[in-house]
Design an enzyme around this catalytic site. Structure first.
Site, short mmCIF file in Angstrom:
data_model
loop_
_atom_site.label_atom_id
_atom_site.label_comp_id
_atom_site.label_asym_id
_atom_site.label_seq_id
_atom_site.Cartn_x
_atom_site.Cartn_y
_atom_site.Cartn_z
N PHE A 40 0.86 -1.17 0.06
CA PHE A 40 -0.04 -0.08 0.02
C PHE A 40 0.88 1.30 -0.08
O PHE A 40 2.09 0.97 0.36
CB PHE A 40 -0.75 -0.03 1.22
N GLN A 73 -7.70 14.78 3.07
CA GLN A 73 -7.07 13.90 1.94
C GLN A 73 -8.07 13.68 0.74
O GLN A 73 -9.03 13.33 0.71
CB GLN A 73 -6.90 12.61 2.68
N HIS A 86 -8.09 11.24 -2.48
CA HIS A 86 -7.38 9.94 -2.60
C HIS A 86 -7.55 9.95 -4.14
O HIS A 86 -8.37 10.47 -5.03
CB HIS A 86 -8.72 8.94 -2.31
N LEU A 141 -14.92 5.25 -4.85
CA LEU A 141 -13.55 4.89 -4.64
C LEU A 141 -13.17 3.65 -5.28
O LEU A 141 -13.87 2.43 -5.21
CB LEU A 141 -13.29 4.55 -3.25
N GLU A 152 -6.78 1.87 -3.18
CA GLU A 152 -5.39 1.78 -3.47
C GLU A 152 -4.62 0.39 -3.74
O GLU A 152 -3.75 0.18 -4.22
CB GLU A 152 -4.76 2.62 -2.43
N ARG A 207 -0.45 9.41 -0.74
CA ARG A 207 -1.81 9.77 -1.50
C ARG A 207 -1.67 11.38 -1.85
O ARG A 207 -1.87 11.80 -2.92
CB ARG A 207 -3.21 9.55 -0.64
N HIS A 220 -11.61 12.24 0.47
CA HIS A 220 -11.68 10.96 0.94
C HIS A 220 -11.63 10.99 2.79
O HIS A 220 -12.48 10.45 3.30
CB HIS A 220 -10.67 10.20 0.55
N ARG A 252 -2.84 10.98 5.68
CA ARG A 252 -2.78 9.48 6.28
C ARG A 252 -2.40 8.61 5.19
O ARG A 252 -2.72 8.82 3.99
CB ARG A 252 -4.32 9.15 6.56
C1 LIG Z 1 -14.87 4.17 0.39
C2 LIG Z 1 -13.86 3.89 1.42
C3 LIG Z 1 -12.93 3.24 1.34
C4 LIG Z 1 -11.83 3.23 2.47
N1 LIG Z 1 -10.97 1.97 2.48
C5 LIG Z 1 -10.25 2.16 3.79
C6 LIG Z 1 -9.15 0.88 3.77
O1 LIG Z 1 -9.04 0.09 2.90
N2 LIG Z 1 -8.29 1.07 4.79
C7 LIG Z 1 -8.30 2.00 5.57
O2 LIG Z 1 -7.65 2.09 6.65
N3 LIG Z 1 -9.26 3.01 5.55
C8 LIG Z 1 -10.09 3.04 4.57
N4 LIG Z 1 -11.09 4.02 4.65
C9 LIG Z 1 -11.37 4.93 5.81
C10 LIG Z 1 -11.91 4.15 6.91
O3 LIG Z 1 -12.81 3.24 6.33
C11 LIG Z 1 -12.61 5.31 7.91
O4 LIG Z 1 -12.00 6.35 8.11
C12 LIG Z 1 -13.12 4.49 9.02
O5 LIG Z 1 -13.54 3.46 8.95
C13 LIG Z 1 -13.99 5.42 9.96
O6 LIG Z 1 -14.43 4.65 10.95
P1 LIG Z 1 -15.14 5.25 12.24
O7 LIG Z 1 -15.76 4.11 13.05
O8 LIG Z 1 -14.58 6.44 12.67
O9 LIG Z 1 -16.52 5.81 11.42
P2 LIG Z 1 -17.89 5.45 10.58
O10 LIG Z 1 -17.52 3.92 10.32
O11 LIG Z 1 -18.00 6.21 9.49
O12 LIG Z 1 -19.04 5.35 11.85
C14 LIG Z 1 -19.65 6.49 12.01
C15 LIG Z 1 -20.81 6.03 12.94
O13 LIG Z 1 -21.09 7.24 13.52
C16 LIG Z 1 -22.58 7.15 13.85
N5 LIG Z 1 -23.07 8.89 13.78
C17 LIG Z 1 -22.71 9.69 13.01
N6 LIG Z 1 -23.28 10.78 13.41
C18 LIG Z 1 -23.89 10.41 14.26
C19 LIG Z 1 -25.29 11.04 15.01
N7 LIG Z 1 -25.50 12.41 15.18
N8 LIG Z 1 -25.54 10.57 16.30
C20 LIG Z 1 -25.57 8.99 16.22
N9 LIG Z 1 -24.57 8.23 15.69
C21 LIG Z 1 -24.08 9.13 14.61
C22 LIG Z 1 -22.92 6.53 12.36
O14 LIG Z 1 -24.32 5.96 12.45
C23 LIG Z 1 -22.00 5.25 12.33
O15 LIG Z 1 -22.30 4.35 12.96
C24 LIG Z 1 -11.99 4.22 3.61
C25 LIG Z 1 -13.05 5.07 3.56
C26 LIG Z 1 -13.91 4.98 2.38
C27 LIG Z 1 -14.84 6.17 2.42
#
Ligand SMILES: Cc1cc2nc3c(=O)[nH]c(=O)nc-3n(C[C@H](O)[C@H](O)[C@H](O)COP(=O)(O)OP(=O)(O)OC[C@H]3O[C@@H](n4cnc5c(N)ncnc54)[C@H](O)[C@@H]3O)c2cc1C
Length: 586
Positions: free
Chosen positions: A116, A240, A242, A252, A255, A286, A353, A394
């Site tokens: 990666f 960032q 992507h 997306l 990568e 990136r 991203h 990142r």
């Molecule tokens: C398409 C895509 C591909 C990616 N691929 C990778 C990868 O291969 N490797 C990597 O390391 N990273 C990757 N990333 C980045 C990574 O996936 C995310 O940064 C990470 O998963 C975020 O996790 P999180 O738990 O912080 O938030 P999220 O998984 O976004 O969860 C947020 C949570 O908060 C809740 N929430 C939000 N607002 C409220 C509210 N007001 N009240 C109650 N609940 C709320 C939502 O319901 C949800 O459950 C990718 C991102 C994307 C968009």
């Protein structure tokens, strides 16, 4: 109004929230509040992988991983945090394996690993295979695995509960959390969750941009809610882009496509990354790849009728290899662009991203109220937080890692804190602010439409706070945001009902987006240098003498920054342990 009581309330059921819940749920009465069904969280969309220096397929160690993270983040990374993450990565992967996550395997049955961007052997000598993965649906597998384990540990979920406010109370002259206020989508009822600790894990805010890989729900609610309660936001100028979004759409393509051997080409068929990053080429971090692509297009070497994208070439890979390692993303290219990746290169261009900035925390995931002092009982983890392991850029696969390492730390710390802390007193009418806002929006009948304001916001952010920025473009964005905030005061929503009123919630979310876009832009104007994901054409060099510091933005009615009243910007030192900043060559 209903009032609930828990030891720990976790806001968000993505990877960070559920990893926290597994720890907290075994130690304290824990509730998880989520605005969407847990397994629909954006973590489930993550494709490429989660890194850890397991050294399963070639030599590797956590020290190299730490160095790559710091250099990848252009030296704005807090080095103590990066060390914690790289060391604990190994257990984080093994924890998931023990919970049942079906990783891809090597022939001898070990967890397989792939390359990666920015992850290297021995301080930049060559790309290293460090990313653990489950085809190109790693995030989906993580989210399902964590959810099943939360169910196993009896964690209570409140699904489709929108948290709209953090309740603070004064203890010994300082504010600390007493719970949160949530709006239940199904009924329109307001709930107050009183708790000893609160963990924010609400994910990102990519929806301030139009062309983005982010889901519709990523509106930065937790980030905006804490900011409105007077807490600072750190490093918000770093967003960032992507490199490989499907051209024109932003969807997306992981990568992992380049990790498995994909190559970027311009209109002349040239592998242009050889010029920008001679050692690791297409697997540079990136920010560098995105800038190089945008530069190719600017200099007239873009592809297509408008010369506005470049090509991701997978045609030299075996179809069987593509099917085994990249099945989902190649299907995206077929479905959304009608391109067959076996035989044709795929049109790609950078897509918004990931927000490197967010709610500032220390390595225990405790939220900071200023540069040094923490808010007792308040925690944040995942994309909404800034610990800061990603600095100004990142590395791919470091976010799935971040959510697991710091989600676990936050869950443990929140539960430990709740063991001895008394249940805080609720202030009078804790729901008053939310109830007032909901009623105001539900009965609003102005001429402005939420969708139109959101589209205009995304348009100006895409045009003016992009891969390349200048003072002039950003001030244009800021003026637009101010005008949009005025328009927001005169919105009218169509659905006046109480049940499933998404119209109302989108109006709320738009308020969060406007607030965040303003912070991002003002912090970006304020940082007069180029570093990582923040590239200013008017200040094209990194300036360590003046700017090797984090920004901390506060909502403060008595201050102004860059001509914007109501905001105060301060600087916070970067934690440097072993690595002095060096020139960043790849
Ligand atoms: C398409 C895509 C591909 C990616 N691929 C990778 C990868 O291969 N490797 C990597 O390391 N990273 C990757 N990333 C980045 C990574 O996936 C995310 O940064 C990470 O998963 C975020 O996790 P999180 O738990 O912080 O938030 P999220 O998984 O976004 O969860 C947020 C949570 O908060 C809740 N929430 C939000 N607002 C409220 C509210 N007001 N009240 C109650 N609940 C709320 C939502 O319901 C949800 O459950 C990718 C991102 C994307 C968009």
């Amino acid at each position: 109004m209903q009032v609930h009581e828990y030891d720990v309330v976790i806001v968000g059921a993505g990877g960070a929230g559920m990893r926290a819940a597994i720890e907290s749920g075994q130690r304290a009465r824990t509730a998880v509040l989520t605005k969407i069904y847990p397994t629909r969280s954006h973590t489930g969309a993550a494709q490429g992988g989660m890194c850890a220096a397991l050294a399963n397929v070639e030599e590797d160690n956590w020290e190299w991983h730490t160095f790559d993270t710091i250099k990848g983040g252009d030296y704005l990374v807090d080095q103590d945090a990066a060390e914690v993450m790289a060391k604990e990565a190994i257990d984080a992967v093994l924890d998931l394996e023990k919970m049942g996550l079906p990783f891809n395997r090597t022939e001898e049955g070990k967890i397989d690993q792939r390359r990666f961007g920015g992850h290297t052997r021995d301080h930049g000598k060559a790309p290293v295979r460090r990313a653990c993965y489950a085809a190109d649906r790693t995030g989906h597998m993580i989210l399902q695995t964590l959810y099943q384990n939360c169910v196993k540990h009896g964690v209570e979920f409140f699904n489709e509960f929108y948290v709209l406010d953090l309740v603070m109370t004064e203890v010994d002259g300082k504010e600390q959390p007493a719970g949160v206020v949530a709006y239940e989508l199904a009924t329109g009822e307001i709930h107050v969750f009183r708790s000893k600790s609160v963990v924010f894990a609400t994910g990102g805010f990519g929806k301030i941009f139009k062309t983005t890989s982010n889901a519709h729900t990523l509106t930065g609610d937790g980030v905006a809610v804490t900011y409105r309660r007077g807490l600072p936001l750190e490093d918000m100028e770093f967003f960032q882009f992507h490199p490989t979004g499907l051209a024109g759409l932003g969807i997306l393509l992981s990568e992992a496509a380049r990790g498995e051997g994909g190559i970027l080409r311009n209109a002349d068929g040239e592998r242009f990354m050889e010029r920008y990053a001679p050692t690791i080429k297409d697997l540079a971090p990136r920010d560098i790849v995105a800038r190089s692509m945008a530069n190719e297009v600017r200099e007239g070497r873009g592809c297509g009728p408008n010369k506005d994208y470049v090509l991701l070439d997978l045609t030299h890979l075996e179809p069987a290899h593509i099917d085994a390692k990249l099945p989902d993303i190649t299907e995206f290219a077929r479905t959304y662009l009608g391109v067959e990746p076996y035989t044709e290169p795929v049109p790609v261009f950078p897509t918004a991203h990931y927000g490197m900035g967010g709610i500032p925390t220390n390595i225990e995931s405790e939220v900071l109220r200023d540069n040094t002092d923490v808010v007792p009982g308040l925690y944040a983890a995942g994309e909404c937080a800034c610990v800061s392991v990603h600095g100004s850029n990142r590395l791919g696969t470091n976010s799935l890692l971040d959510i697991n390492v710091f989600g676990k730390r936050a869950g443990r710390a929140a539960a430990e804190y709740a063991k001895t802390a008394p249940m805080p007193e609720l202030p009078e009418n804790p729901e008053a602010f939310v109830a007032g806002e909901i009623e105001r929006l539900r009965t609003s009948d102005g001429p402005e439409r939420v969708a139109a304001i959101r589209a205009d916001l995304q348009e100006t952010m895409d045009a003016n706070v992009q891969v390349f920025r200048t003072d002039e473009t950003m001030r244009k964005a800021l003026n637009d945001i101010e005008a949009l905030r005025e328009r927001y005061k005169n919105i009218g929503i169509q659905d006046r009902g109480r049940r499933f009123n998404l119209d109302l919630l989108e109006a709320m979310e738009l308020g969060f987006l406007l607030e965040i876009a303003e912070v991002v832009t003002v912090a970006a104007i304020h940082r007069k240098e180029s570093r990582g994901g923040h590239f200013r054409e008017d200040f094209p060099d990194r300036d360590d003498a003046n700017f090797m510091q984090h920004t901390m933005t506060y909502r403060d009615q008595s201050s102004e920054t860059e001509g914007i009243p109501g905001m105060r910007l301060e600087w916070k030192p970067v934690v440097v342990t072993r690595y002095q900043p060096m020139e960043r060559k790849y």
